[in-house]
Design a protein around this motif. Structure first.
Motif, PDB file in Angstrom:
ATOM      1  N   LYS A   1      -1.221  19.384 -15.338  1.00  0.00           N
ATOM      2  CA  LYS A   1      -0.749  19.991 -14.099  1.00  0.00           C
ATOM      3  C   LYS A   1      -1.382  19.288 -12.885  1.00  0.00           C
ATOM      4  N   ILE A   2      -0.525  18.921 -11.912  1.00  0.00           N
ATOM      5  CA  ILE A   2      -1.004  18.392 -10.632  1.00  0.00           C
ATOM      6  C   ILE A   2      -0.641  19.405  -9.565  1.00  0.00           C
ATOM      7  N   GLU A   3      -1.626  19.760  -8.752  1.00  0.00           N
ATOM      8  CA  GLU A   3      -1.335  20.616  -7.597  1.00  0.00           C
ATOM      9  C   GLU A   3      -1.450  19.746  -6.350  1.00  0.00           C
ATOM     10  N   ALA A   4      -0.365  19.694  -5.556  1.00  0.00           N
ATOM     11  CA  ALA A   4      -0.352  18.862  -4.339  1.00  0.00           C
ATOM     12  C   ALA A   4      -0.320  19.783  -3.130  1.00  0.00           C
ATOM     13  N   LEU A   5      -1.425  19.819  -2.388  1.00  0.00           N
ATOM     14  CA  LEU A   5      -1.507  20.698  -1.217  1.00  0.00           C
ATOM     15  C   LEU A   5      -1.391  19.860   0.054  1.00  0.00           C
ATOM     16  N   ARG A   6      -0.685  20.398   1.060  1.00  0.00           N
ATOM     17  CA  ARG A   6      -0.561  19.712   2.352  1.00  0.00           C
ATOM     18  C   ARG A   6      -1.150  20.619   3.428  1.00  0.00           C
ATOM     19  N   ILE A   7      -2.285  20.206   3.989  1.00  0.00           N
ATOM     20  CA  ILE A   7      -2.997  21.026   4.971  1.00  0.00           C
ATOM     21  C   ILE A   7      -3.289  20.147   6.186  1.00  0.00           C
ATOM     22  N   ASP A   8      -3.010  20.647   7.362  1.00  0.00           N
ATOM     23  CA  ASP A   8      -3.154  19.841   8.575  1.00  0.00           C
ATOM     24  C   ASP A   8      -4.573  19.306   8.733  1.00  0.00           C
ATOM     25  N   ALA A   9      -4.661  18.039   9.193  1.00  0.00           N
ATOM     26  CA  ALA A   9      -5.941  17.402   9.536  1.00  0.00           C
ATOM     27  C   ALA A   9      -6.955  17.383   8.382  1.00  0.00           C
ATOM     28  N   THR A  10      -6.448  17.336   7.145  1.00  0.00           N
ATOM     29  CA  THR A  10      -7.359  17.260   5.991  1.00  0.00           C
ATOM     30  C   THR A  10      -7.512  15.805   5.568  1.00  0.00           C
ATOM     31  N   PRO A  11      -8.741  15.348   5.312  1.00  0.00           N
ATOM     32  CA  PRO A  11      -8.883  13.990   4.776  1.00  0.00           C
ATOM     33  C   PRO A  11      -8.337  13.932   3.356  1.00  0.00           C
ATOM     34  N   GLY A  12      -7.855  12.766   2.905  1.00  0.00           N
ATOM     35  CA  GLY A  12      -7.322  12.630   1.546  1.00  0.00           C
ATOM     36  C   GLY A  12      -8.369  13.044   0.518  1.00  0.00           C
ATOM     37  N   THR A  13      -8.015  13.999  -0.330  1.00  0.00           N
ATOM     38  CA  THR A  13      -8.971  14.569  -1.286  1.00  0.00           C
ATOM     39  C   THR A  13      -8.347  14.610  -2.680  1.00  0.00           C
ATOM     40  N   HIS A  14      -9.104  14.194  -3.690  1.00  0.00           N
ATOM     41  CA  HIS A  14      -8.628  14.270  -5.081  1.00  0.00           C
ATOM     42  C   HIS A  14      -9.720  14.853  -5.957  1.00  0.00           C
ATOM     43  N   HIS A  15      -9.363  15.851  -6.754  1.00  0.00           N
ATOM     44  CA  HIS A  15     -10.282  16.433  -7.736  1.00  0.00           C
ATOM     45  C   HIS A  15      -9.630  16.328  -9.111  1.00  0.00           C
ATOM     46  N   VAL A  16     -10.397  15.888 -10.111  1.00  0.00           N
ATOM     47  CA  VAL A  16      -9.982  16.023 -11.516  1.00  0.00           C
ATOM     48  C   VAL A  16     -10.895  17.081 -12.103  1.00  0.00           C
ATOM     49  N   ARG A  17     -10.286  18.152 -12.614  1.00  0.00           N
ATOM     50  CA  ARG A  17     -11.077  19.320 -13.007  1.00  0.00           C
ATOM     51  C   ARG A  17     -10.858  19.621 -14.498  1.00  0.00           C
ATOM     52  N   TYR A  18     -11.962  19.727 -15.231  1.00  0.00           N
ATOM     53  CA  TYR A  18     -11.915  20.183 -16.628  1.00  0.00           C
ATOM     54  C   TYR A  18     -12.512  21.583 -16.652  1.00  0.00           C
TER      55      TYR A  18
ATOM     56  N   GLY B   1       0.815  -1.215   0.000  1.00  0.00           N
ATOM     57  CA  GLY B   1       0.000   0.000   0.000  1.00  0.00           C
ATOM     58  C   GLY B   1       0.844   1.258   0.000  1.00  0.00           C
ATOM     59  N   THR B   2       2.093   1.131   0.439  1.00  0.00           N
ATOM     60  CA  THR B   2       2.983   2.297   0.462  1.00  0.00           C
ATOM     61  C   THR B   2       3.096   2.889  -0.938  1.00  0.00           C
ATOM     62  N   THR B   3       3.184   4.207  -0.993  1.00  0.00           N
ATOM     63  CA  THR B   3       3.274   4.869  -2.296  1.00  0.00           C
ATOM     64  C   THR B   3       4.703   5.398  -2.516  1.00  0.00           C
ATOM     65  N   ALA B   4       4.998   5.762  -3.757  1.00  0.00           N
ATOM     66  CA  ALA B   4       6.270   6.396  -4.136  1.00  0.00           C
ATOM     67  C   ALA B   4       7.494   5.487  -4.028  1.00  0.00           C
TER      68      ALA B   4
ATOM     69  N   THR C   1      -0.389  17.073   6.558  1.00  0.00           N
ATOM     70  CA  THR C   1       0.995  17.547   6.431  1.00  0.00           C
ATOM     71  C   THR C   1       2.025  16.455   6.720  1.00  0.00           C
ATOM     72  N   ALA C   2       1.615  15.321   7.339  1.00  0.00           N
ATOM     73  CA  ALA C   2       2.583  14.256   7.640  1.00  0.00           C
ATOM     74  C   ALA C   2       2.850  13.372   6.419  1.00  0.00           C
ATOM     75  N   LYS C   3       2.087  13.538   5.359  1.00  0.00           N
ATOM     76  CA  LYS C   3       2.319  12.700   4.171  1.00  0.00           C
ATOM     77  C   LYS C   3       3.677  13.026   3.564  1.00  0.00           C
ATOM     78  N   LEU C   4       4.488  11.962   3.328  1.00  0.00           N
ATOM     79  CA  LEU C   4       5.877  12.177   2.925  1.00  0.00           C
ATOM     80  C   LEU C   4       6.034  12.444   1.432  1.00  0.00           C
ATOM     81  N   ASP C   5       5.163  11.850   0.591  1.00  0.00           N
ATOM     82  CA  ASP C   5       5.364  11.985  -0.856  1.00  0.00           C
ATOM     83  C   ASP C   5       4.373  12.976  -1.467  1.00  0.00           C
ATOM     84  N   ALA C   6       4.801  13.628  -2.540  1.00  0.00           N
ATOM     85  CA  ALA C   6       3.921  14.529  -3.300  1.00  0.00           C
ATOM     86  C   ALA C   6       4.371  14.520  -4.758  1.00  0.00           C
ATOM     87  N   PRO C   7       3.497  14.332  -5.740  1.00  0.00           N
ATOM     88  CA  PRO C   7       2.062  14.140  -5.550  1.00  0.00           C
ATOM     89  C   PRO C   7       1.742  12.767  -4.968  1.00  0.00           C
ATOM     90  N   SER C   8       0.531  12.574  -4.513  1.00  0.00           N
ATOM     91  CA  SER C   8       0.118  11.285  -3.958  1.00  0.00           C
ATOM     92  C   SER C   8       0.152  10.215  -5.053  1.00  0.00           C
TER      93      SER C   8
END
Ligand SMILES: NC(=O)c1ccc[n+]([C@@H]2O[C@H](COP(=O)([O-])OP(=O)(O)OC[C@H]3O[C@@H](n4cnc5c(N)ncnc54)[C@H](O)[C@@H]3O)[C@@H](O)[C@H]2O)c1
Length: 242
Positions: A181-198, A80-83, A142-149
């Motif tokens: 373009k991928i934007e990777a934001l790190r915000i404290d106490a945020t649940p994992g969120t992914h948006h694909v935007r057209y 399950g580990t990423t990167a 903010t504890a997530k080590l890799d970016a982008p996810s």
């Protein structure tokens, strides 16, 4: 297999490892080893021999070595580990040539895998609608080590495979027309969120997944372990289950 009780080795005993333990015990499985640092492989060598399968949620820096240890022990592994994919080709060749078993997933949740399907279909449809510019936004704690996810990378690869006008992804602010373009934001106490935007001049179309907790990942990883423990080969969670 769902009725068989498995001896599971946990590789990584952080947030995911502990949740997988709790949910595995509820399903009647046993945890026979908890590896949380390299030295544990030696300290827990005897109990590791009794494991039917390993579930790996550790760190990008330790995942490759943990996979190698499993191959040396003939222990099927769920990753399950990423990167860690920079070493994927070498490990895949080792896995297949030596009859080992590995399943990896950038995201083990059902909801995200449904998003993957929508994403592939939408990218195909968008080939004829050239007025839309596509981008991905992911937000994690903010504890997530890799970016982008790893999930954002999977979404990007699916778009690149299905949308002719995109050839590569980038984290850079100024992207070329064929870059996604991928934007990777790190915000404290945020649940994992992914948006694909057209986005177009006329409107925006967005498909999203917002995780409320980590249980979905744990359930998927345990189901993957129940599936792989008596198989050999290199598998991807999304390809096997969706
Ligand atoms: N694929 C998915 O569905 C999914 C879901 C959630 C998290 N993840 C990924 O899983 C990984 C772990 O996530 P987490 O939230 O549990 O992180 P965490 O930081 O809570 O736990 C990681 C654990 O790994 C341990 N560790 C360090 N070195 C190790 C080694 N050599 N061997 C074994 N363990 C070692 C650390 O001590 C720590 O306890 C991250 O890469 C995360 O991005 C993937």
């Amino acid at each position: 297999m769902n009725n068989t009780s498995l001896n599971i080795a946990l590789l990584g005993y952080g947030k995911m490892g502990k949740l997988i333990e709790e949910m595995s015990l509820k399903k009647g499985h046993r945890i026979v080893a908890r590896i949380d640092k390299e030295e544990d492989w030696l300290l827990q060598a005897a109990s590791l021999k009794t494991a039917h399968v390993a579930i790996e949620f550790s760190t990008p820096a330790s995942a490759v070595q943990n996979i190698e240890h499993c191959f040396e022990l003939n222990l099927p592994i769920i990753v399950g580990t990423t990167a860690w994919q920079h070493d994927q080709d070498r490990l895949k060749q080792w896995c297949i040539s030596k009859g080992q078993a590995l399943m990896w997933g950038s995201n083990f949740s059902i909801g995200v895998n449904l998003l993957f399907k929508l994403n592939q279909q939408l990218a195909q449809w968008m080939n004829v609608y050239e007025g839309y510019e596509v981008s991905i936004e992911e937000i994690h704690h903010t504890a997530k080590l890799d970016a982008p996810s790893g999930t954002a990378v999977s979404l990007a690869q699916q778009i690149i495979e299905n949308l002719d006008r995109k050839n590569q992804w980038t984290l850079e602010e100024n992207s070329a027309p064929d870059q996604l373009k991928i934007e990777a934001l790190r915000i404290d106490a945020t649940p994992g969120t992914h948006h694909v935007r057209y986005q177009s001049e006329i409107d925006d179309l967005v498909i999203s997944h917002i995780a409320h907790n980590r249980k979905g990942f744990a359930i998927g990883a345990i189901e993957a372990a129940e599936w792989i423990y008596d198989k050999k080969g290199w598998f991807n969670f999304t390809e096997v289950f969706f």
